[in-house]
Design a protein around this motif. Structure first.
Motif, mmCIF file in Angstrom:
data_model
loop_
_atom_site.group_PDB
_atom_site.id
_atom_site.type_symbol
_atom_site.label_atom_id
_atom_site.label_comp_id
_atom_site.label_asym_id
_atom_site.label_seq_id
_atom_site.Cartn_x
_atom_site.Cartn_y
_atom_site.Cartn_z
ATOM 1 N N SER A 37 0.859 -1.185 0.000
ATOM 2 C CA SER A 37 0.000 0.000 0.000
ATOM 3 C C SER A 37 0.889 1.227 0.000
ATOM 4 N N LEU A 38 0.557 2.203 -0.820
ATOM 5 C CA LEU A 38 1.262 3.477 -0.823
ATOM 6 C C LEU A 38 0.378 4.507 -0.144
ATOM 7 N N LEU A 39 0.934 5.195 0.813
ATOM 8 C CA LEU A 39 0.181 6.192 1.571
ATOM 9 C C LEU A 39 0.656 7.604 1.244
ATOM 10 N N VAL A 67 -0.712 -11.811 -9.498
ATOM 11 C CA VAL A 67 -0.611 -10.401 -9.140
ATOM 12 C C VAL A 67 -1.972 -9.770 -9.433
ATOM 13 N N VAL A 68 -2.564 -9.136 -8.429
ATOM 14 C CA VAL A 68 -3.902 -8.555 -8.569
ATOM 15 C C VAL A 68 -3.973 -7.167 -7.929
ATOM 16 N N ASP A 69 -5.032 -6.475 -8.247
ATOM 17 C CA ASP A 69 -5.386 -5.209 -7.597
ATOM 18 C C ASP A 69 -4.311 -4.133 -7.689
ATOM 19 N N ILE A 70 -3.596 -4.089 -8.800
ATOM 20 C CA ILE A 70 -2.651 -2.987 -8.996
ATOM 21 C C ILE A 70 -3.484 -1.746 -9.308
ATOM 22 N N ALA A 71 -3.394 -0.755 -8.461
ATOM 23 C CA ALA A 71 -4.194 0.451 -8.654
ATOM 24 C C ALA A 71 -3.479 1.649 -8.054
ATOM 25 N N VAL A 72 -3.592 2.771 -8.744
ATOM 26 C CA VAL A 72 -3.075 4.052 -8.256
ATOM 27 C C VAL A 72 -4.199 5.064 -8.449
ATOM 28 N N ALA A 73 -4.483 5.844 -7.421
ATOM 29 C CA ALA A 73 -5.537 6.865 -7.507
ATOM 30 C C ALA A 73 -5.267 7.768 -8.715
ATOM 31 N N PRO A 74 -6.320 8.105 -9.466
ATOM 32 C CA PRO A 74 -6.139 8.875 -10.703
ATOM 33 C C PRO A 74 -5.284 10.137 -10.552
ATOM 34 N N GLN A 75 -5.466 10.869 -9.476
ATOM 35 C CA GLN A 75 -4.720 12.114 -9.306
ATOM 36 C C GLN A 75 -3.235 11.891 -9.021
ATOM 37 N N HIS A 76 -2.826 10.642 -8.778
ATOM 38 C CA HIS A 76 -1.421 10.327 -8.501
ATOM 39 C C HIS A 76 -0.791 9.487 -9.611
ATOM 40 N N ARG A 90 3.299 9.113 -12.177
ATOM 41 C CA ARG A 90 4.441 9.502 -11.342
ATOM 42 C C ARG A 90 5.345 8.320 -11.010
ATOM 43 N N GLY A 91 5.129 7.198 -11.687
ATOM 44 C CA GLY A 91 5.960 6.023 -11.435
ATOM 45 C C GLY A 91 5.536 5.183 -10.249
ATOM 46 N N LEU A 92 4.355 5.452 -9.690
ATOM 47 C CA LEU A 92 3.926 4.701 -8.508
ATOM 48 C C LEU A 92 3.537 3.271 -8.854
ATOM 49 N N GLY A 93 2.946 3.042 -10.036
ATOM 50 C CA GLY A 93 2.642 1.684 -10.467
ATOM 51 C C GLY A 93 3.917 0.861 -10.577
ATOM 52 N N LYS A 94 4.957 1.477 -11.109
ATOM 53 C CA LYS A 94 6.250 0.790 -11.221
ATOM 54 C C LYS A 94 6.827 0.508 -9.834
ATOM 55 N N HIS A 125 2.724 -3.019 -20.978
ATOM 56 C CA HIS A 125 4.088 -2.535 -21.200
ATOM 57 C C HIS A 125 4.863 -2.454 -19.880
ATOM 58 N N LEU A 126 4.189 -2.045 -18.826
ATOM 59 C CA LEU A 126 4.818 -2.032 -17.503
ATOM 60 C C LEU A 126 5.158 -3.455 -17.076
ATOM 61 N N TYR A 127 4.211 -4.369 -17.203
ATOM 62 C CA TYR A 127 4.417 -5.740 -16.744
ATOM 63 C C TYR A 127 5.491 -6.460 -17.552
ATOM 64 N N ALA A 128 5.643 -6.113 -18.815
ATOM 65 C CA ALA A 128 6.691 -6.718 -19.646
ATOM 66 C C ALA A 128 8.078 -6.410 -19.089
ATOM 67 N N GLN A 129 8.227 -5.277 -18.421
ATOM 68 C CA GLN A 129 9.514 -4.913 -17.816
ATOM 69 C C GLN A 129 9.917 -5.881 -16.700
ATOM 70 N N TYR A 130 8.953 -6.648 -16.202
ATOM 71 C CA TYR A 130 9.211 -7.604 -15.125
ATOM 72 C C TYR A 130 9.211 -9.051 -15.625
ATOM 73 N N GLY A 131 9.230 -9.221 -16.938
ATOM 74 C CA GLY A 131 9.320 -10.552 -17.512
ATOM 75 C C GLY A 131 8.008 -11.190 -17.907
ATOM 76 N N PHE A 132 6.891 -10.496 -17.727
ATOM 77 C CA PHE A 132 5.599 -11.053 -18.120
ATOM 78 C C PHE A 132 5.479 -11.016 -19.643
ATOM 79 N N VAL A 133 4.995 -12.106 -20.220
ATOM 80 C CA VAL A 133 4.769 -12.189 -21.660
ATOM 81 C C VAL A 133 3.333 -12.624 -21.905
ATOM 82 N N GLU A 134 2.806 -12.205 -23.033
ATOM 83 C CA GLU A 134 1.452 -12.629 -23.396
ATOM 84 C C GLU A 134 1.467 -14.119 -23.690
ATOM 85 N N SER A 135 0.489 -14.830 -23.185
ATOM 86 C CA SER A 135 0.452 -16.283 -23.325
ATOM 87 C C SER A 135 -0.387 -16.747 -24.521
#
Length: 116
Positions: A21-23, A44-53, A56-60, A90-100
């Motif tokens: 959690s990011l506060l 991996v589930v529930d990746i979310a960042v409030a729209p106003q934030h 800014r690289g918070l998802g990464k 595109h973000l997830y590909a940076q961590y090795g995820f590939v389309e199946s």
């Protein structure tokens, strides 16, 4: 991220294997979780960042933390999966995820209210 019922969240959240959690000023502005059986399968589930934030690289930041936990805790031969919405792939590909696809595709159904 689509809304979940209070009942669903109350049942599901305690079964999180690892969560982030990011506060900001005492409020949660971003989150991500890992669920699974702790051995063979991790999701991996529930990746979310409030729209106003966003933007800014918070998802990464969330994914980097989740990925570090997985690499330290998931046994060799484990399968780690997620469902990528839109350009998030595109973000997830940076961590090795590939389309199946076409070998495997995500399939789901959503439980709706009981009919009378």
């Amino acid at each position: 991220m689509s809304a979940r019922s209070v009942e669903a969240a109350a049942r599901g959240l305690p079964h999180t294997l690892y969560g982030v959690s990011l506060l900001h000023q005492g409020r949660v502005i971003g989150m991500g979780r890992i669920i699974g059986d702790g051995g063979c399968f991790f999701t991996v589930v529930d990746i979310a960042v409030a729209p106003q934030h966003q933007g800014r690289g918070l998802g990464k930041r969330i994914m980097t933390t989740l990925d570090a936990w997985l690499r330290a805790n998931a046994p060799v031969s484990s399968v780690v999966s997620l469902v990528a919405d839109g350009d998030a792939r595109h973000l997830y590909a940076q961590y090795g995820f590939v389309e199946s696809a076409p070998y495997a595709v995500n399939m789901e159904y959503r439980v709706g209210p009981a009919s009378s």
